[in-house]
Design a protein around this motif. Structure first.
Motif, mmCIF file in Angstrom:
data_model
loop_
_atom_site.group_PDB
_atom_site.id
_atom_site.type_symbol
_atom_site.label_atom_id
_atom_site.label_comp_id
_atom_site.label_asym_id
_atom_site.label_seq_id
_atom_site.Cartn_x
_atom_site.Cartn_y
_atom_site.Cartn_z
ATOM 1 N N VAL A 26 0.851 -1.199 0.000
ATOM 2 C CA VAL A 26 0.000 0.000 0.000
ATOM 3 C C VAL A 26 0.887 1.249 0.000
ATOM 4 N N ALA A 27 1.975 1.185 0.777
ATOM 5 C CA ALA A 27 2.895 2.323 0.869
ATOM 6 C C ALA A 27 3.416 2.724 -0.505
ATOM 7 N N LYS A 28 3.695 1.742 -1.318
ATOM 8 C CA LYS A 28 4.233 2.048 -2.651
ATOM 9 C C LYS A 28 3.272 2.937 -3.457
ATOM 10 N N TYR A 29 2.005 2.555 -3.458
ATOM 11 C CA TYR A 29 1.018 3.367 -4.195
ATOM 12 C C TYR A 29 0.981 4.790 -3.641
ATOM 13 N N TRP A 66 2.145 10.576 -3.922
ATOM 14 C CA TRP A 66 2.291 11.845 -3.198
ATOM 15 C C TRP A 66 3.646 12.515 -3.377
ATOM 16 N N THR A 67 4.692 11.704 -3.619
ATOM 17 C CA THR A 67 6.033 12.305 -3.621
ATOM 18 C C THR A 67 6.706 12.259 -4.989
ATOM 19 N N ARG A 68 6.243 11.412 -5.891
ATOM 20 C CA ARG A 68 6.887 11.194 -7.194
ATOM 21 C C ARG A 68 8.291 10.606 -7.022
ATOM 22 N N VAL A 69 8.609 10.091 -5.855
ATOM 23 C CA VAL A 69 9.883 9.387 -5.665
ATOM 24 C C VAL A 69 9.599 7.912 -5.962
ATOM 25 N N PRO A 70 10.420 7.277 -6.807
ATOM 26 C CA PRO A 70 10.172 5.864 -7.098
ATOM 27 C C PRO A 70 10.224 5.027 -5.821
ATOM 28 N N CYS A 71 9.293 4.125 -5.678
ATOM 29 C CA CYS A 71 9.231 3.299 -4.472
ATOM 30 C C CYS A 71 9.056 1.836 -4.867
ATOM 31 N N GLU A 72 9.903 0.997 -4.298
ATOM 32 C CA GLU A 72 9.778 -0.444 -4.542
ATOM 33 C C GLU A 72 9.394 -1.098 -3.239
ATOM 34 N N VAL A 73 8.754 -2.226 -3.325
ATOM 35 C CA VAL A 73 8.477 -2.970 -2.109
ATOM 36 C C VAL A 73 8.926 -4.395 -2.345
ATOM 37 N N LEU A 92 1.717 8.484 6.758
ATOM 38 C CA LEU A 92 2.346 9.657 7.372
ATOM 39 C C LEU A 92 3.760 9.858 6.842
ATOM 40 N N VAL A 93 4.493 8.761 6.713
ATOM 41 C CA VAL A 93 5.854 8.881 6.192
ATOM 42 C C VAL A 93 5.818 9.394 4.749
ATOM 43 N N GLY A 94 4.902 8.882 3.951
ATOM 44 C CA GLY A 94 4.775 9.314 2.557
ATOM 45 C C GLY A 94 4.415 10.791 2.468
ATOM 46 N N LEU A 95 3.457 11.198 3.277
ATOM 47 C CA LEU A 95 3.037 12.603 3.248
ATOM 48 C C LEU A 95 4.151 13.511 3.754
ATOM 49 N N TYR A 96 4.867 13.011 4.742
ATOM 50 C CA TYR A 96 5.969 13.810 5.290
ATOM 51 C C TYR A 96 7.060 14.017 4.240
ATOM 52 N N LEU A 97 7.352 12.943 3.547
ATOM 53 C CA LEU A 97 8.340 13.025 2.470
ATOM 54 C C LEU A 97 7.883 14.054 1.433
ATOM 55 N N GLY A 142 8.493 19.168 -0.866
ATOM 56 C CA GLY A 142 7.688 20.185 -1.533
ATOM 57 C C GLY A 142 6.964 19.690 -2.760
ATOM 58 N N THR A 143 6.920 18.361 -2.922
ATOM 59 C CA THR A 143 6.212 17.826 -4.073
ATOM 60 C C THR A 143 4.754 17.635 -3.708
ATOM 61 N N LYS A 144 3.867 18.046 -4.558
ATOM 62 C CA LYS A 144 2.453 17.769 -4.381
ATOM 63 C C LYS A 144 1.931 18.233 -3.034
ATOM 64 N N TRP A 145 2.632 19.172 -2.375
ATOM 65 C CA TRP A 145 2.120 19.588 -1.086
ATOM 66 C C TRP A 145 1.093 20.685 -1.313
ATOM 67 N N GLY A 146 -0.051 20.271 -1.733
ATOM 68 C CA GLY A 146 -1.082 21.252 -2.043
ATOM 69 C C GLY A 146 -2.378 20.830 -1.413
ATOM 70 N N ASP A 147 -3.456 21.231 -2.048
ATOM 71 C CA ASP A 147 -4.775 20.965 -1.486
ATOM 72 C C ASP A 147 -5.064 19.476 -1.352
ATOM 73 N N GLU A 148 -4.571 18.697 -2.333
ATOM 74 C CA GLU A 148 -4.875 17.268 -2.273
ATOM 75 C C GLU A 148 -4.308 16.649 -1.007
ATOM 76 N N VAL A 149 -3.048 16.941 -0.748
ATOM 77 C CA VAL A 149 -2.405 16.331 0.408
ATOM 78 C C VAL A 149 -3.008 16.860 1.713
ATOM 79 N N ARG A 150 -3.311 18.155 1.719
ATOM 80 C CA ARG A 150 -3.937 18.725 2.923
ATOM 81 C C ARG A 150 -5.269 18.023 3.223
ATOM 82 N N SER A 151 -5.985 17.703 2.163
ATOM 83 C CA SER A 151 -7.271 17.057 2.415
ATOM 84 C C SER A 151 -7.074 15.604 2.855
#
Ligand code: F6R
Length: 369
Positions: A66-69, A74-81, A170-175, A180-189
């Motif tokens: 789930v974290a990968k998705y 939210w961050t556009r950083v590539p994530c593998e699991v 929380l870790v994803g949103l914090y990242l 500063g990626t995608k830290w806009g209305d979507e993430v705030r909501s």
């Protein structure tokens, strides 16, 4: 003790709203920004990371999926699991700019520990998501995010899983916040939506009687299939794992669209198939696709058990049973959609006469590789 519940597992399922709330507590500031400085990873370090690799086993691995998705969205950083047990045996590409996230309830799982040691030897920074204060995995990591599920006694993981999901969000949103990626209305909501989850899990728990009845009715089934798409896929895998470990029943989880590439051959008259359906709002393509998957399965004689959002009427014609969950943004839906599957497996195990808290062949933490 069990506080009047028949099993620790039931007690722990019931504790989930509190576990989720406790894990969120103190981590969201008044302005909606996240406060995770206790993790001991500096913002600078986090900004430098060019890849995230999540390693874990079993249920914790499903949280990692789930974290990968969430992290990539939210961050556009590539994530593998990756399963921790596979990670270090394949010469993985990790280095100084890799953030390795090791998820472990117990903090003592040997496969995960060996993978994290390997990652650190390669120069990676390791963040542990752990439920056990001072356990080996957080001690050997560079940083730690504790989940506050409280002690989990039943062998099958329930409340720890829900808090691992919260930790990953929380870790994803914090990242995202730090970079500063995608830290806009979507993430705030999304942050607001996270705070609504404890009461939503509560709502699910209040409506579980029909799920219990269904489990008893299906307790002689020889096989149960679980399907989902997107974050519903790890939920399907988790539902199948719970059923295997507790009810000793053949169960498999699939990405819904993969069925037609082979496993659909397993579907014969009356086979129960649990379908995890994402919200019809938001990314509706995903929803429409799964509705046609349900249609295909039903047309082949399956008995469809559909986990769907309240008010989702599109699934009604194809569902033999509907389990309703509260509205939730797609990425957060695993927090509510997993709960009925836990209850289903727990009741199935009781109906089949098995020890819910101590399934055969299993130990609470696996300290051998
Ligand atoms: C399943 C279950 C196991 C654990 C796995 C990892 O219900 O409990 O699959 O999730 O053994 O354990 P931890 O999280 O302690 O590393």
């Amino acid at each position: 003790e069990k506080d009047g519940y028949d099993h620790f597992m039931l007690k722990e399922i019931a504790e989930q709203p509190k576990a989720v709330a406790d894990t969120l507590l103190g981590r969201i500031g008044a302005d909606g920004r996240l406060l995770l400085d206790q993790m001991r990873l500096s913002d600078e370090e986090l900004r430098e990371m060019d890849k995230v690799v999540v390693i874990a086993c079993g249920t914790a691995y499903h949280a990692g999926m789930v974290a990968k998705y969430a992290i990539e969205h939210w961050t556009r950083v590539p994530c593998e699991v990756e399963l921790a047990s596979e990670f270090r045996y394949r010469d993985p590409v990790v280095g100084r700019r890799t953030l390795v996230v090791a998820i472990s309830q117990s903090g003592e799982t040997m496969d995960t520990l060996m993978a994290l040691r390997y990652a650190r030897e390669q120069g990676a920074r390791v963040l542990a998501i752990c439920n056990t204060n001072g356990a080996t995995i957080p001690r050997e990591s560079d940083a730690v995010f504790y989940t506050y599920a409280g002690p989990e006694v039943a062998v099958a993981s329930t409340k720890a899983f829900l808090t691992q999901l919260i930790a990953c969000y929380l870790v994803g949103l914090y990242l995202g916040q730090v970079r500063g990626t995608k830290w806009g209305d979507e993430v705030r909501s999304v942050v607001r939506d996270l705070s609504d989850l404890p009461s939503k899990v509560d709502q699910v728990l209040e409506t579980m009687e029909p799920v219990r009845a269904l489990a008893r009715e299906l307790s002689t089934a020889t096989s149960v299939l679980f399907v989902g798409r997107h974050v519903g896929f790890p939920v399907a895998l988790e539902g199948a794992l719970k059923l295997k470990e507790l009810a000793y029943m053949h169960a498999e989880g699939f990405a819904a669209a993969e069925l037609k590439h082979g496993p659909i051959a397993l579907i014969e008259d009356g086979v129960p198939v649990v379908v995890v359906v994402p919200s019809p709002r938001g990314r509706s393509v995903l929803h429409d696709k799964i509705v046609s998957n349900i249609q295909e399965i039903r047309a082949r004689g399956a008995r469809t058990i559909v986990i769907a959002e309240e008010g989702d009427e599109a699934v009604v014609p194809y569902a033999d049973h509907i389990v309703r969950v509260p509205e939730c943004p797609t990425l957060l839906q695993p927090v509510v959609a997993t709960v009925p599957l836990q209850v289903f497996a727990c009741e199935m195990a009781s109906a089949r006469g098995f020890d819910v808290d101590q399934p055969r062949n299993l130990a609470k933490s696996v300290t051998v590789e």
